[in-house]
Write an enzyme that holds these catalytic residues in place. Sequence first.
Site, PDB file in Angstrom:
ATOM      1  CG  LEU A 333      -1.939  -1.096   1.336  1.00 58.52           C
ATOM      2  CD1 LEU A 333      -2.595  -1.079   2.703  1.00 58.52           C
ATOM      3  CD2 LEU A 333      -2.989  -0.960   0.244  1.00 58.52           C
ATOM      4  N   GLY A 334       2.027   1.165   0.576  1.00 60.71           N
ATOM      5  CA  GLY A 334       2.866   2.353   0.628  1.00 60.71           C
ATOM      6  C   GLY A 334       4.121   2.074   1.406  1.00 60.71           C
ATOM      7  N   GLY A 336       7.018   3.986   4.131  1.00 58.11           N
ATOM      8  CA  GLY A 336       7.262   5.157   4.964  1.00 58.11           C
ATOM      9  C   GLY A 336       8.597   5.030   5.651  1.00 58.11           C
ATOM     10  N   GLY A 337       8.943   6.041   6.409  1.00 59.24           N
ATOM     11  CA  GLY A 337      10.222   6.062   7.090  1.00 59.24           C
ATOM     12  C   GLY A 337      10.405   4.857   7.993  1.00 59.24           C
ATOM     13  N   GLY A 339       8.835   1.869   7.724  1.00 60.06           N
ATOM     14  CA  GLY A 339       8.628   0.552   7.131  1.00 60.06           C
ATOM     15  C   GLY A 339       7.548   0.557   6.053  1.00 60.06           C
ATOM     16  CB  VAL A 341       1.831   0.022   4.807  1.00 60.42           C
ATOM     17  CG1 VAL A 341       0.468  -0.402   5.358  1.00 60.42           C
ATOM     18  CG2 VAL A 341       2.503   0.963   5.780  1.00 60.42           C
ATOM     19  CE  LYS A 355       4.999   1.780   9.072  1.00 60.08           C
ATOM     20  NZ  LYS A 355       4.511   3.114   9.089  1.00 60.08           N
ATOM     21  CG  ASP A 451       6.788  11.668   8.818  1.00 62.33           C
ATOM     22  OD1 ASP A 451       6.963  12.700   8.123  1.00 62.33           O
ATOM     23  OD2 ASP A 451       6.985  10.520   8.381  1.00 62.33           O
TER      24      ASP A 451
END
Length: 644
Positions: A333-334, A336-337, A339, A341, A355, A451
């Site tokens: 799904l995406g 990020g900093g 980890g 997801v 995640k 964030d």
Amino acid sequence: MKLLWKMAAVLVLALWMIEFVMSQPQANLINQGCSQVNATSEFFSNLNATLADLRRQLSINRTHFATAQLARSSNPVYAIVQCRNYLSTADCVSCFDIAAVDIRKYCRLVNGARVIYDGCFLRYETNRFYGTANALGNAGRCDNGTIRNGTASATSYTAVVEALLSDLVIATPKTKNFYAATATKVAPGGNTTVYAMAQCAETVTEIECQNCMNVALENIKSCPPRTGARAFDAGCFMRYTNTPFFASNQTINISRYLRSGGSRNKKAIIGGVLGGFGFLLLVLALLLRFRLSRKKRISPRGKLGSTELQGPVTYNYKDLKSATKNFSPEYKLGEGGSGDVYKGIVKNGNIVAVKRLALCTSKAKADFESEVRLISNVHHRNLVRLLGCSSKGPDLLLVYEYMENGSLDSFLYGGKRGSLNWQQRFNIIYGTARGLAYLHEQFHVRIIHRDIKPGNILLDDELQPKIADFGLARLLPEDQTHLNTKFAGTLGYTAPEYALQGQLSEKADTYSFGVVLLEIISGRRCGDTNIERDTDFLLEYAWKLHDNNMHLKLVDESLDSDEYQAEDVKKVIEIALMCTQSPASLRPTMPEVVVLLISDRSLERGPLSRPTFVNSEDRIRDVPDVPPPSMSNATATLSELTGR
Ligand SMILES: *[C@@H]1O[C@H](CO)[C@@H](O)[C@H](O)[C@H]1NC(C)=O
Ligand SMILES: *[C@@H]1O[C@H](CO)[C@@H](O)[C@H](O)[C@H]1NC(C)=O
Ligand SMILES: *[C@@H]1O[C@H](CO)[C@@H](O)[C@H](O)[C@H]1NC(C)=O
Ligand SMILES: *[C@@H]1O[C@H](CO)[C@@H](O)[C@H](O)[C@H]1NC(C)=O
Ligand SMILES: *[C@@H]1O[C@H](CO)[C@@H](O)[C@H](O)[C@H]1NC(C)=O
Ligand SMILES: *[C@@H]1O[C@H](CO)[C@@H](O)[C@H](O)[C@H]1NC(C)=O
Ligand SMILES: *[C@@H]1O[C@H](CO)[C@@H](O)[C@H](O)[C@H]1NC(C)=O
Ligand SMILES: *[C@@H]1O[C@H](CO)[C@@H](O)[C@H](O)[C@H]1NC(C)=O
């Protein structure tokens, strides 16, 4: 004959009293509102039944607050009535009767309406709105009269009103039925008294009541030395005057709610009453509970309590691995900093977001479970729920509720660009502010997000925002929380004092929120410089437009200008700029932002103080009028950073 006279006199008195009640200003209409949608005749017969139910509760059960609904019908009706608690049952019922007539008169044919009086309010909708305290349309009205000298000076009247209202704001949410009324003499021996009351709907939570009180105060705090004022909202009401509108025996001593030790007193009383044998029983009960709760921990699937009491669920690593098809890229799904997801379909068919934490230091592992327990206790409609975790496998995994609509960035400048109207954008701004206010001030541990960016604001199927990824920063090793390489990528959202000096406070989140707010309004990414004929970044551009009073040039062209009021948008832009000021102490707190966003007052404040502008090449471009402390230090840190 004498008897007849007596009866006549009683009758006249009774009639006069009815007249008195009916002509009381308690039935003075303050506000009304109607939905735009026509309803069916079945709806109206349901409405009639619902209103009859409300009346029954007020008159027979002698309550001051009632809800009634016909929820399972195909034309559901939900309704609330609330009387000010100082009214007698008879006055309450007569206020309701007036409201029930008026609401049909003012809002014929439609499926939602409200009427608000001094003495009561009545509202109905097609959906369950009972928990809503704040809504657009809230307002404050000052009375026309002004305190004149002779009885009290305007200054001392203002001071007493301000003190009384702020006491009510604190006390009302703490009272049993969200109601408080007080009277205070302006000067000892004088004959001017301030009468004030505040009330919340009994179906809202204490926090919602608190939020509503904050907005109400904001709406009328500039009224004194006017003799009186009223503030109303979807779920609360506040009023003060210099003439009595409740009996002197109706006041409530609120002083015990104002001291922090208030609840301790209550416990002491309970202890005293229980005494000897009672105390023994209490100890036994506690012991029993302790044993039960220990048992509960051993078998989390037990029938005790709800899932909320059970804390986070422990998931099996293998189950999550297969739920995400072995962390397959198509389920991603995406990233990020902290980890990546993945979408996961767990055994019972539910969809979750998993995640995979990128950090596997031994310290992170050690802190993991206590952090997870803490975060899973955060319940707020604008914060993503953490459902559970897996800590036994090769990776640390967190399991969150899944949001169908993904994150805000795709709506602003991704595939769904331009699909949000003004109302939806405002709801996202408001909900995000409330989620942050909860993390900063209302959860028992202060959580700074660090964030905030559109990628971390998820949207549910009603496009309500839910903030993701909070609380994790505490798991990151110290030196990674700022000034790392990934950091530069989102520098645009990061407050200068945090980026440059590592000074972290909740005002860093306020700053990021301000930048996100500008993105939501403009539909532009804060790091993009290709704004027509201008090489400025979004934030600088917004400040320049502000200086030239050209705020509306910032607004996303895909927004229909009929949809919004220019003043509303300008106000929101100004709030965004307030949030990005330097130094950080000038920025409002998030609870203040919530109040500013929806109070109907325009912003009254001095000139704003521009932030330190930093561009994505990590170079200070513009030294502000008020430089943050130790700018030379900052530059040193920055060159270190770019040197890496
Ligand atoms: C609602 O009904 C009234 C009267 O029948 C009509 O004039 C009005 O246009 C209707 N409104 C909508 C939104 O359908
Ligand atoms: C509901 O009550 C009002 C007033 O009592 C009446 O005029 C109306 O006809 C009723 N409507 C229905 C659908 O029963
Ligand atoms: C109101 O009173 C009736 C009986 O007098 C009772 O059955 C009912 O539960 C009460 N309703 C509420 C909301 O307390
Ligand atoms: C207060 O003043 C406004 C505007 O002058 C007027 O419309 C309103 O009727 C006045 N209200 C009262 C209660 O006198
Ligand atoms: C009390 O108010 C009346 C008018 O309402 C005024 O004549 C009188 O002087 C006041 N008394 C004091 C002590 O201020
Ligand atoms: C009103 O009261 C204030 C403070 O008590 C005083 O300074 C002022 O002169 C008074 N004004 C009049 C018109 O009496
Ligand atoms: C307040 O006083 C009125 C009479 O003035 C009395 O009828 C009423 O019961 C009193 N209320 C309370 C709560 O004591
Ligand atoms: C209100 O309660 C406090 C103690 O909780 C007491 O000290 C104070 O005298 C009370 N005030 C009134 C006006 O009764």
